[in-house]
Scaffold this active site. Structure first.
Site, PDB file in Angstrom:
ATOM      1  N   ASN A  13      66.820  78.186 -18.368  1.00 15.44           N
ATOM      2  CA  ASN A  13      66.651  77.369 -17.239  1.00 15.44           C
ATOM      3  C   ASN A  13      65.741  75.947 -17.303  1.00 15.44           C
ATOM      4  OD1 ASN A  13      66.300  76.333 -14.538  1.00 15.44           O
ATOM      5  ND2 ASN A  13      67.068  78.095 -13.618  1.00 15.44           N
ATOM      6  N   LYS A  14      66.151  74.919 -17.556  1.00 16.71           N
ATOM      7  CA  LYS A  14      65.362  73.857 -17.870  1.00 16.71           C
ATOM      8  C   LYS A  14      64.368  73.574 -16.401  1.00 16.71           C
ATOM      9  CE  LYS A  14      66.726  71.610 -21.798  1.00 16.71           C
ATOM     10  NZ  LYS A  14      67.978  72.935 -22.242  1.00 16.71           N
ATOM     11  N   GLU A  42      72.060  89.081 -19.444  1.00 14.07           N
ATOM     12  CA  GLU A  42      71.292  89.367 -17.985  1.00 14.07           C
ATOM     13  C   GLU A  42      72.105  90.779 -17.687  1.00 14.07           C
ATOM     14  OE1 GLU A  42      69.665  86.452 -15.851  1.00 14.07           O
ATOM     15  OE2 GLU A  42      70.286  87.536 -13.929  1.00 14.07           O
ATOM     16  N   ASP A  73      63.104  87.095 -13.694  1.00 12.80           N
ATOM     17  CA  ASP A  73      64.237  86.899 -13.023  1.00 12.80           C
ATOM     18  C   ASP A  73      63.868  86.766 -11.429  1.00 12.80           C
ATOM     19  OD1 ASP A  73      66.952  87.370 -13.254  1.00 12.80           O
ATOM     20  OD2 ASP A  73      66.868  88.912 -11.863  1.00 12.80           O
ATOM     21  N   GLY A 153      69.437  75.094  -7.832  1.00 12.58           N
ATOM     22  CA  GLY A 153      69.906  76.113  -7.300  1.00 12.58           C
ATOM     23  C   GLY A 153      70.077  76.130  -5.827  1.00 12.58           C
ATOM     24  N   TYR A 154      69.397  77.134  -5.348  1.00 14.95           N
ATOM     25  CA  TYR A 154      69.505  77.375  -3.788  1.00 14.95           C
ATOM     26  C   TYR A 154      68.507  76.827  -3.099  1.00 14.95           C
ATOM     27  CZ  TYR A 154      72.359  81.436  -5.299  1.00 14.95           C
ATOM     28  OH  TYR A 154      73.317  82.494  -5.605  1.00 14.95           O
ATOM     29  N   LYS A 175      56.373  72.478  -3.777  1.00 15.93           N
ATOM     30  CA  LYS A 175      56.979  73.926  -3.931  1.00 15.93           C
ATOM     31  C   LYS A 175      56.380  75.169  -4.792  1.00 15.93           C
ATOM     32  CE  LYS A 175      61.217  76.208  -5.638  1.00 15.93           C
ATOM     33  NZ  LYS A 175      62.187  75.944  -6.851  1.00 15.93           N
ATOM     34  N   HIS A 180      57.809  81.703  -4.489  1.00 11.92           N
ATOM     35  CA  HIS A 180      58.210  82.885  -5.081  1.00 11.92           C
ATOM     36  C   HIS A 180      57.598  82.784  -6.541  1.00 11.92           C
ATOM     37  CE1 HIS A 180      61.519  80.248  -5.076  1.00 11.92           C
ATOM     38  NE2 HIS A 180      62.044  80.870  -6.279  1.00 11.92           N
TER      39      HIS A 180
END
Ligand code: ITT
Length: 194
Positions: A13-14, A42, A73, A153-154, A175, A180
């Site tokens: 995931n870049k 995965e 993850d 993504g989300y 961010k 997270h």
């Protein structure tokens, strides 16, 4: 100042790579992140912690990797949906995307829209070392609509608590301070004392 500690970050995931590189640059002058693009299988396990740990164990077993490495993850846990999509976040995003999540949430109001974003970093000092896990979470809620042009993504549907802004309405720097991923990665830096 001594040589920088070189650590390999394994992901396909870049967007994650960009965030981690920016975090490393902002938080420490003594770490160098090298990206290794490798698509490990995965595992569909019930906890994000287990997915991160077993993915690191898979890499220890299958790859001759000579430097310290980590992978992570991440997942979105919607409280009213009992933590769904959680460890299945990548699969669900591919299948139904943010529009699909908004549809699932159509009848949910106020407190029922609460959600947690979670990252579990699994770090191995060497192939022989068992993975050490670092967990970071961010609390928020599912927005009523898709908002913001940044992130991935989300991010366009995750409103960070108390701000009214989605992660996609923040810069990477903003961010990273509260996310997270930022929280989990800073725990890794603390552990390494760098
Ligand atoms: P790797 O496993 O190769 O690292 P991935 O994109 O499959 O890459 P995850 O399984 O950790 O990574 O991601 C689960 C899903 O959650 C996936 O659809 C991501 O796009 C999304 N996601 C992860 N971190 C995110 C973040 O900070 N903001 C928004 N969406 C995120």
């Amino acid at each position: 100042m001594g040589a920088k500690k070189e650590i390999i970050f394994i992901t396909t995931n870049k967007d994650k790579v960009k965030e981690i590189q920016d975090l490393a640059d902002a938080e420490s002058k003594r770490i160098k992140i090298e990206h290794l693009e490798y698509d490990y299988p995965e595992l569909q396990l019930a906890e994000i912690e287990s997915v991160a740990k077993e993915s690191a164990n898979y890499i220890r077993e299958k790859m001759t990797i000579k430097k310290p490495f980590f992978l992570e993850d991440s997942g979105l846990l919607i409280h009213a949906l009992n933590g769904f999509p959680g460890p299945f976040s990548a699969f669900v995003f591919d299948k139904i995307g943010n529009e699909g999540i908004l549809k699932l949430m159509a009848d949910k109001k106020g407190e029922e829209r609460k959600a947690t974003f979670k990252t579990v970093v699994a770090f191995c000092e060497s192939r022989k070392a068992v993975p050490v896990l670092f967990v970071g979470t961010a609390e928020g809620e599912i927005a009523e609509e898709i908002r913001g042009g940044g992130g991935f993504g989300y991010d366009p549907i995750f409103e960070f608590e108390g701000t009214g802004k989605t992660f996609a309405e923040l810069s990477t720097e903003e961010k990273n301070k509260i996310s997270h991923r930022g929280r989990a990665f800073r725990k890794l830096l603390d552990y390494l004392s760098i």
